[in-house]
Scaffold this motif. Structure first.
Motif, PDB file in Angstrom:
ATOM      1  N   VAL A  22       0.904  -1.417   0.071  1.00 49.75           N
ATOM      2  CA  VAL A  22      -0.074   0.193   0.001  1.00 49.75           C
ATOM      3  C   VAL A  22       0.831   1.199   0.043  1.00 49.75           C
ATOM      4  O   VAL A  22       0.693   2.188  -0.862  1.00 49.75           O
ATOM      5  CB  VAL A  22      -1.042  -0.044   1.199  1.00 49.75           C
ATOM      6  CG1 VAL A  22      -1.676   1.294   1.430  1.00 49.75           C
ATOM      7  CG2 VAL A  22      -1.857  -0.980   0.962  1.00 49.75           C
ATOM      8  N   VAL A  23       1.945   1.118   0.823  1.00 51.09           N
ATOM      9  CA  VAL A  23       2.714   2.392   0.902  1.00 51.09           C
ATOM     10  C   VAL A  23       3.499   2.526  -0.513  1.00 51.09           C
ATOM     11  O   VAL A  23       3.586   3.749  -0.975  1.00 51.09           O
ATOM     12  CB  VAL A  23       3.723   2.398   2.117  1.00 51.09           C
ATOM     13  CG1 VAL A  23       5.073   3.395   1.898  1.00 51.09           C
ATOM     14  CG2 VAL A  23       3.204   2.130   3.282  1.00 51.09           C
ATOM     15  N   ASP A  24       3.971   1.454  -0.729  1.00 47.56           N
ATOM     16  CA  ASP A  24       4.720   1.878  -2.263  1.00 47.56           C
ATOM     17  C   ASP A  24       4.029   2.120  -3.381  1.00 47.56           C
ATOM     18  O   ASP A  24       4.473   2.768  -4.418  1.00 47.56           O
ATOM     19  CB  ASP A  24       5.538   0.257  -2.720  1.00 47.56           C
ATOM     20  CG  ASP A  24       6.556  -0.173  -1.613  1.00 47.56           C
ATOM     21  OD1 ASP A  24       7.044   0.643  -0.860  1.00 47.56           O
ATOM     22  OD2 ASP A  24       6.975  -1.403  -1.555  1.00 47.56           O
ATOM     23  N   SER A  25       2.649   1.801  -3.319  1.00 50.66           N
ATOM     24  CA  SER A  25       1.908   2.210  -4.437  1.00 50.66           C
ATOM     25  C   SER A  25       1.055   3.423  -4.289  1.00 50.66           C
ATOM     26  O   SER A  25       0.019   3.770  -4.839  1.00 50.66           O
ATOM     27  CB  SER A  25       0.808   0.709  -4.612  1.00 50.66           C
ATOM     28  OG  SER A  25      -0.116   0.805  -3.644  1.00 50.66           O
ATOM     29  N   SER A  26       1.541   4.036  -3.006  1.00 47.85           N
ATOM     30  CA  SER A  26       0.909   5.423  -2.603  1.00 47.85           C
ATOM     31  C   SER A  26      -0.766   5.213  -2.694  1.00 47.85           C
ATOM     32  O   SER A  26      -1.346   6.182  -2.846  1.00 47.85           O
ATOM     33  CB  SER A  26       1.457   6.537  -3.748  1.00 47.85           C
ATOM     34  OG  SER A  26       2.518   6.612  -3.654  1.00 47.85           O
TER      35      SER A  26
END
Length: 275
Positions: free
Chosen positions: A219-223
């Protein structure tokens, strides 16, 4: 006297210090440790998809430990048949959903895990039935199956797949999050956890943390795009919440497991109210 203090195990000293802290401090330190671990994993592992595979692998190792226990010791005492049946149920549903919705490497891993879990259920129900402590395995299954089914009917993916498949997908996600509860009840009833069972449940805890880390970091990596890709409404948040719930359910047990290993205990003793 001084040399004795210097030779004291630093990990044990840290655990003893942690144990003396008030509940609020413990909660803060636990959250901080989780966040630090996520940050470390994010920069240490480039492809975060590998975390999900690692979670499946650790789960498989836990089942191998169970198989070793059943074959070597010829007993299933301390194990929850209900937890194993719930595990087989959500794996079977997830395997079906994987075949019809997203066939990939996870399908093969789930197949292997389902086969071995099915063997464990068979051994406990038939071959080693005399050693199964059914009176201690007293967690009512309807308390987890019915709420998960109702929740799946209300909150499920909004993708283009058939409605039945989307509901089944949600059901297996919710059921996986709470499938370990009967096993925790057995350990709560016995208070003393023998090594193989402790290793198995600790492996589940590690697997759940890795799976949770996979989702959080994705989730963080894909913003936040991953949540949108999973669909609209509450479903994306429920997927992430289910992963977090699984991790926190086993957090206390994992702490006492590490503590017992550091202290060199041959069996694990749980204080009242841990699970």
């Amino acid at each position: 006297m001084i040399s004795g203090r210097r030779s004291r195990n630093p990990v044990r000293t840290l655990l003893l210090w942690f144990r003396r802290q008030p509940p609020k401090i413990k909660s803060f330190l636990a959250v901080f440790a989780a966040i630090f671990s996520l940050i470390f994993i994010r920069f240490a592992i480039r492809d975060h998809d590998n975390l999900f595979v690692a979670a499946e692998a650790v789960h498989s190792i836990g089942i191998i430990v169970l198989i070793h226990k059943l074959i070597k010791e010829k007993t299933c005492s301390g194990l929850s048949l209900k937890s194993q049946e719930l595990t087989a149920l959500f794996l079977a549903v997830r395997l079906y959903c994987s075949f019809v919705m997203e066939y990939d490497i996870h399908t093969l891993l789930d197949t292997a895990t389902l086969v071995t879990t099915g063997w464990v259920v068979y051994m406990m129900r038939y071959k080693l039935k005399s050693t199964y402590l059914s009176d201690l395995d007293n967690f009512p299954l309807y308390l987890v199956i019915i709420p998960c089914a109702v929740l799946a009917l209300v909150i499920h993916p909004t993708t283009s797949h058939y409605l039945v498949n989307r509901i089944l997908w949600a059901f297996c996600v919710y059921l996986e999050a709470v499938s370990v509860l009967p096993q925790l009840r057995v350990m709560q009833n016995t208070r003393v956890v023998e090594p193989f069972t402790a290793h198995y449940v600790f492996a589940l805890g590690v697997a759940r943390f890795l799976s949770c880390a996979h989702w959080v970091l994705q989730v963080v990596d894909s913003s936040g795009y991953l949540l949108t890709a999973l669909g609209r409404g509450l479903w994306p948040s429920m997927v992430l919440l289910s992963e977090v719930v699984q991790t926190f359910i086993l957090a206390d047990f994992c702490y006492y497991y590490v503590k017992s290993v550091v202290e060199g205990q041959s069996v694990m003793r749980l204080p009242s109210g841990v699970v």
